[in-house]
Design a protein around this motif. Sequence first.
Motif, short mmCIF file in Angstrom:
data_model
loop_
_atom_site.label_atom_id
_atom_site.label_comp_id
_atom_site.label_asym_id
_atom_site.label_seq_id
_atom_site.Cartn_x
_atom_site.Cartn_y
_atom_site.Cartn_z
N THR A 1 -1.95 7.53 6.94
CA THR A 1 -3.05 7.20 7.85
C THR A 1 -4.26 6.66 7.10
O THR A 1 -4.54 7.08 5.97
CB THR A 1 -3.47 8.45 8.67
OG1 THR A 1 -4.53 8.07 9.57
CG2 THR A 1 -3.98 9.60 7.81
N MET A 2 -4.96 5.74 7.73
CA MET A 2 -6.28 5.37 7.23
C MET A 2 -7.11 6.66 7.19
O MET A 2 -6.93 7.53 8.04
CB MET A 2 -6.96 4.39 8.21
CG MET A 2 -6.69 2.93 7.91
SD MET A 2 -7.13 1.83 9.28
CE MET A 2 -8.84 2.19 9.54
N CYS B 1 -1.21 3.64 -0.71
CA CYS B 1 -2.40 4.08 0.05
C CYS B 1 -3.66 3.41 -0.50
O CYS B 1 -4.50 2.93 0.26
CB CYS B 1 -2.55 5.60 -0.02
SG CYS B 1 -1.33 6.47 0.96
N PRO C 1 0.50 0.08 8.11
CA PRO C 1 0.89 0.89 6.94
C PRO C 1 2.41 0.96 6.83
O PRO C 1 3.10 1.06 7.84
CB PRO C 1 0.31 2.27 7.24
CG PRO C 1 -0.70 2.07 8.31
CD PRO C 1 -0.30 0.84 9.07
N TYR D 1 -3.75 -0.14 0.62
CA TYR D 1 -4.06 -0.36 2.05
C TYR D 1 -5.57 -0.28 2.29
O TYR D 1 -6.13 -1.14 2.95
CB TYR D 1 -3.31 0.66 2.91
CG TYR D 1 -3.23 0.24 4.38
CD1 TYR D 1 -2.34 -0.74 4.78
CD2 TYR D 1 -4.06 0.82 5.34
CE1 TYR D 1 -2.26 -1.14 6.11
CE2 TYR D 1 -3.99 0.42 6.68
CZ TYR D 1 -3.08 -0.55 7.05
OH TYR D 1 -3.01 -0.95 8.37
N SER D 2 -6.21 0.73 1.71
CA SER D 2 -7.66 0.84 1.90
C SER D 2 -8.38 -0.34 1.26
O SER D 2 -9.32 -0.89 1.84
CB SER D 2 -8.20 2.14 1.30
OG SER D 2 -7.95 3.22 2.17
N ASP E 1 -2.08 3.93 11.44
CA ASP E 1 -1.16 4.92 10.88
C ASP E 1 0.30 4.55 11.11
O ASP E 1 0.61 3.64 11.87
CB ASP E 1 -1.48 6.32 11.45
CG ASP E 1 -1.68 6.32 12.97
OD1 ASP E 1 -1.31 5.33 13.61
OD2 ASP E 1 -2.20 7.31 13.50
N THR F 1 -7.14 5.92 2.84
CA THR F 1 -5.75 5.99 3.30
C THR F 1 -4.97 7.03 2.47
O THR F 1 -5.07 7.06 1.25
CB THR F 1 -5.08 4.60 3.16
OG1 THR F 1 -5.84 3.67 3.92
CG2 THR F 1 -3.65 4.63 3.69
#
Length: 258
Positions: free
Chosen positions: A180-181, A112, A101, A115-116, A66, A151
């Motif tokens: 945040t994840m 987001c 992140p 990132y995932s 995060d 995320t």
Amino acid sequence: MYLVFPDVATIADFVADALASQVRARPESVLGLATGGTMEPVYARFLERVRQTRLDVSRLRSFNLDEYIGLTPDHPQSYAAYMKQHLFDVLGFDPLRHHLPDGCAPDEDGYCRHYSSAIYQAGGIDLQLLGVGRNGHIGFNEPGTAFDSTTHVVSLDERTRIDNSRFFAEGELVPGRAITMGLRDIMSAREILLVATGAAKAPTLAAFHRSGVTPELPFSVLKQHPRVRIVLDAEAARLLPAQACQPMVQAVLPARSA
Ligand code: GLP
């Protein structure tokens, strides 16, 4: 079963050994990394292991959980700065292998998703380290977060902002939002190690023990993970029934010369 250590130092040894074993067994491992006061002694011990055993960390990859929205990586309270201070200054930081992140990405939703998907493209997380907030949050997944979340951007609970204000200068506001994840990302890790220390976390662990799996206590989702270890010091475990606790003393202490 909770693994209960006498103090923070013995926990740090145990978790550092777990990280070192993971990297030794698979040098290109993908670690999920956490921040917070709990992890500071863990990272210090891990760096000792890296130095003492000349552990090859050159192929290691990582994803942090995060970051605060609006803090640039050079802001002293950003999690990017935390990671630099506690791990990457010594471990070496390669942005192609180590991912944090971006709290300042202009297109938040697009970032987001990116990132995932980067986690999955890396092959998923082998070992996920977690701390826990007093309200049961993991990463910054606050109470009420959907279990299938990836995320995402969150508004922080007032209690989380108060708890984390101890890391900020007096009068400086803790950001109200974070990236945040998600819980699904965390639960996709092949193995999870959650660490909690100190008396302030005892009621949180007691709630976890009593609770079913509910979004109101986000870390209760870990009860559905096949390979999770919950590592506590005696203070954090103080409200748990003794029969649910496995005392960890001599068995895990590394040999020390007299
Ligand atoms: C913070 C972080 C979490 C961390 C937790 C516990 O808000 N977002 O990733 O695990 O709260 O922090 P601490 O270890 O300082 O108690």
